[in-house]
Design a protein around this motif. Structure first.
Motif, PDB file in Angstrom:
ATOM      1  N   VAL A  75     -83.719 -18.580  16.471  1.00 32.25           N
ATOM      2  CA  VAL A  75     -84.908 -18.030  15.802  1.00 32.25           C
ATOM      3  C   VAL A  75     -84.875 -16.507  15.885  1.00 32.25           C
ATOM      4  CG1 VAL A  75     -87.417 -18.020  15.643  1.00 32.25           C
ATOM      5  CG2 VAL A  75     -86.222 -20.076  16.441  1.00 32.25           C
ATOM      6  N   LEU A 114     -90.057 -17.133  18.620  1.00 38.29           N
ATOM      7  CA  LEU A 114     -91.294 -17.795  18.232  1.00 38.29           C
ATOM      8  C   LEU A 114     -92.470 -17.132  18.941  1.00 38.29           C
ATOM      9  CD1 LEU A 114     -90.107 -21.521  18.463  1.00 38.29           C
ATOM     10  CD2 LEU A 114     -90.580 -20.248  16.368  1.00 38.29           C
ATOM     11  N   ILE A 152     -91.593 -28.807  12.058  1.00 36.68           N
ATOM     12  CA  ILE A 152     -92.437 -27.820  11.399  1.00 36.68           C
ATOM     13  C   ILE A 152     -93.450 -27.337  12.434  1.00 36.68           C
ATOM     14  CG2 ILE A 152     -94.184 -27.451   9.613  1.00 36.68           C
ATOM     15  CD1 ILE A 152     -92.679 -29.417   7.853  1.00 36.68           C
ATOM     16  N   ASP A 175     -97.772 -17.737  10.120  1.00 35.91           N
ATOM     17  CA  ASP A 175     -96.772 -18.510   9.388  1.00 35.91           C
ATOM     18  C   ASP A 175     -96.777 -19.990   9.751  1.00 35.91           C
ATOM     19  OD1 ASP A 175     -95.851 -16.027   8.423  1.00 35.91           O
ATOM     20  OD2 ASP A 175     -94.488 -15.807  10.142  1.00 35.91           O
ATOM     21  N   LEU A 207     -93.563 -22.594   9.849  1.00 35.69           N
ATOM     22  CA  LEU A 207     -92.109 -22.528   9.785  1.00 35.69           C
ATOM     23  C   LEU A 207     -91.495 -23.917   9.893  1.00 35.69           C
ATOM     24  CD1 LEU A 207     -91.501 -19.596  12.321  1.00 35.69           C
ATOM     25  CD2 LEU A 207     -91.804 -19.419   9.845  1.00 35.69           C
ATOM     26  N   TRP A 208     -90.412 -24.119   9.178  1.00 31.72           N
ATOM     27  CA  TRP A 208     -89.570 -25.306   9.350  1.00 31.72           C
ATOM     28  C   TRP A 208     -88.351 -24.856  10.167  1.00 31.72           C
ATOM     29  CZ3 TRP A 208     -86.388 -27.923   4.860  1.00 31.72           C
ATOM     30  CH2 TRP A 208     -85.731 -29.062   5.363  1.00 31.72           C
ATOM     31  N   VAL A 209     -88.288 -25.306  11.411  1.00 28.46           N
ATOM     32  CA  VAL A 209     -87.237 -24.905  12.340  1.00 28.46           C
ATOM     33  C   VAL A 209     -86.190 -26.012  12.348  1.00 28.46           C
ATOM     34  CG1 VAL A 209     -86.770 -24.158  14.693  1.00 28.46           C
ATOM     35  CG2 VAL A 209     -88.990 -23.673  13.679  1.00 28.46           C
ATOM     36  N   CYS A 222     -81.619 -25.304  17.198  1.00 27.95           N
ATOM     37  CA  CYS A 222     -81.992 -24.705  15.923  1.00 27.95           C
ATOM     38  C   CYS A 222     -80.921 -23.726  15.441  1.00 27.95           C
ATOM     39  CB  CYS A 222     -83.327 -23.981  16.078  1.00 27.95           C
ATOM     40  SG  CYS A 222     -83.746 -22.865  14.715  1.00 27.95           S
ATOM     41  N   VAL A 250     -84.136 -21.169  10.110  1.00 28.92           N
ATOM     42  CA  VAL A 250     -85.602 -21.112  10.057  1.00 28.92           C
ATOM     43  C   VAL A 250     -86.031 -20.866   8.623  1.00 28.92           C
ATOM     44  CG1 VAL A 250     -87.682 -19.955  10.875  1.00 28.92           C
ATOM     45  CG2 VAL A 250     -85.730 -20.242  12.419  1.00 28.92           C
ATOM     46  N   LYS A 261     -89.380 -20.253   6.230  1.00 31.94           N
ATOM     47  CA  LYS A 261     -90.808 -19.963   6.192  1.00 31.94           C
ATOM     48  C   LYS A 261     -91.419 -20.727   5.019  1.00 31.94           C
ATOM     49  CE  LYS A 261     -92.171 -15.771   6.995  1.00 31.94           C
ATOM     50  NZ  LYS A 261     -92.498 -14.324   6.819  1.00 31.94           N
ATOM     51  N   THR A 281     -97.229 -18.565   4.610  1.00 28.69           N
ATOM     52  CA  THR A 281     -97.649 -17.427   5.419  1.00 28.69           C
ATOM     53  C   THR A 281     -99.014 -16.965   4.923  1.00 28.69           C
ATOM     54  OG1 THR A 281     -96.954 -15.287   6.340  1.00 28.69           O
ATOM     55  CG2 THR A 281     -96.566 -15.644   3.982  1.00 28.69           C
ATOM     56  N   GLY A 286     -93.924 -19.326   1.288  1.00 24.26           N
ATOM     57  CA  GLY A 286     -93.071 -18.522   2.149  1.00 24.26           C
ATOM     58  C   GLY A 286     -92.340 -17.414   1.439  1.00 24.26           C
TER      59      GLY A 286
END
Length: 413
Positions: A286, A290, A304, A310, A312-314, A323, A326, A328, A331, A367
């Motif tokens: 990331v 985070l 997610i 935001d 985020l889909w990690v 991970c 990432v 977005k 937001t 995003g």
């Protein structure tokens, strides 16, 4: 002779009313970084005040050798506030008698005295009004560490007893140890309660869920509620100011965020998690880290997460359990009060993800910034996991924190 001692780099420890210096407050401030102000001696300045009673000690800097590893605690003592402090003192702990007054109670100060050959060290501890304060092992540890640090000892724990050091994490008047926490809970006779995971394995868990493999996933938020943001009211005593003044900013610390998403493992089958695997943080895929993660749900090859502003889909695209990407999804959510942001993601039976949101509200957009979804306010929202749609489901509440579905699909928040 005293100034010659400082010129040689000697150490100074000031306890409680040692900061009270009558009409020599300017000299005392120069020596120890702060001093008491009597109105009659300096009518142009704010007079120092005191409060005696039940007070708290709040540690703002737990990286310094003197305060490393200690937790906040309440006790009976006396605090001073509205002292005249130098801007470059390193505040270690504060207290308060009003939520509107920050009162530094422990600080360090390092200077080279005029004509000196090397810097001297000063450690100031305003606590110490009550005789019983010196009987508490955590305060004795602070003082003994302060003496060692001021004296330039390599090991600040040199003068401390094992029992004193052992008191730091869960001091009397401080947080309850995990092993004793269940004793404070009232449990219905039909239920049992057992400790599954605790410090130091995990740190300030904000959200949890079980994946299809039966693994417990957690969102750890060691820096909640502020993250890297420096509250303007805290700026004068913020430890980063003295630790790295060139990077100090009133807005935000210049470093990666420290929150993380992890999954836990019980390797010996005793019902207690004993191993942690970090899935996502600054060192695990990331960029920038985070910050203020308040919820997570599973989605395809990752999770997610909610981290206002935001969503985020990690992702773990190569299947190695860490991970590596990432995305977005959305937001624009509000962060004016981080106690009132998006939180508590839940999958709905309609394929949307539902979320509670507090009065920090927001004006969410996609995003990539190509699409707006209008104003959302305190209540419940829902969004599609591909980032294509977001809408308000319920509104009119205040600080909505907590949400779930009943087995029949009814929503509770």
């Amino acid at each position: 002779n005293f100034e010659k001692f400082l010129q040689r780099g000697g150490g100074l420890v000031v306890i409680h009313d040692g900061v009270v210096s009558a009409d020599e407050h300017e000299w005392a401030k120069k020596v120890q970084g702060g001093a008491w102000i009597w109105a009659r001696n300096a009518p142009e300045k704010t007079a120092t005040k005191w409060y005696e009673g039940e007070v708290g000690i709040y540690f703002v800097d737990t990286q310094h050798p003197i305060t490393r590893g200690i937790s906040n605690f309440d006790w009976k003592d006396e605090i001073y506030y509205d002292l005249d402090l130098a801007p470059d003192v390193r505040v270690l702990a504060t207290s308060f008698q009003s939520v509107f007054i920050l009162a530094p109670q422990l600080w360090t100060y390092e200077k080279t005295w005029e004509g000196g050959s090397k810097p001297y060290r000063a450690f100031v501890s305003l606590p110490g009004h009550e005789y019983t304060s010196f009987q508490t092992p955590q305060y004795r540890t602070i003082l003994l560490r302060g003496i060692a640090w001021a004296g330039g000892r390599a090991n600040v724990d040199e003068f401390c007893q094992p029992a004193e050091l052992a008191s730091l994490k869960y001091p009397e008047g401080g947080p309850t140890s995990p092993e004793k926490a269940a004793q404070k809970l009232n449990v219905h006779p039909d239920f049992n309660i057992n400790l599954v995971a605790a410090e130091p394995l995990v740190e300030k868990v904000m959200s949890l869920d079980w994946d299809p493999q039966g693994r417990l996933w957690v969102a750890e938020t060691p820096e909640y509620p502020n993250g890297r943001t420096i509250n303007r009211n805290d700026a004068p005593i913020y430890p980063y100011r003295a630790r790295d003044p060139e990077k100090f900013s009133r807005g935000k610390e210049d470093r990666p965020a420290k929150d993380r998403v992890s999954w836990l493992e019980d390797t010996n089958g005793d019902g207690r998690m004993d191993q942690k695997h970090i899935f996502a943080d600054f060192e695990h895929g990331v960029p920038g880290g985070l910050e203020r993660v308040t919820s997570l749900v599973f989605y395809k090859d990752g999770v997610i997460v909610a981290q206002a502003p935001d969503i985020l889909w990690v992702r773990d695209t190569d299947g190695d359990g860490v991970c590596d990407k990432v995305v977005k999804l959305y937001t624009g959510f509000g962060i004016n009060d981080t106690h009132a942001v998006i939180n508590n993601f839940r999958w709905g039976m309609d394929g949307w993800i539902y979320s509670a949101i507090g009065y920090s509200a927001g004006n969410p957009i996609s995003g990539d910034g190509s699409r707006g979804f209008g104003r959302v306010t305190a209540g419940i929202i829902r969004f599609k996991p591909d980032g294509s749609a977001l809408e308000q489901v319920a509104s009119g509440s205040c600080n909505t924190w907590g949400f779930d579905f009943a087995p029949d699909g009814e929503a509770f928040y």
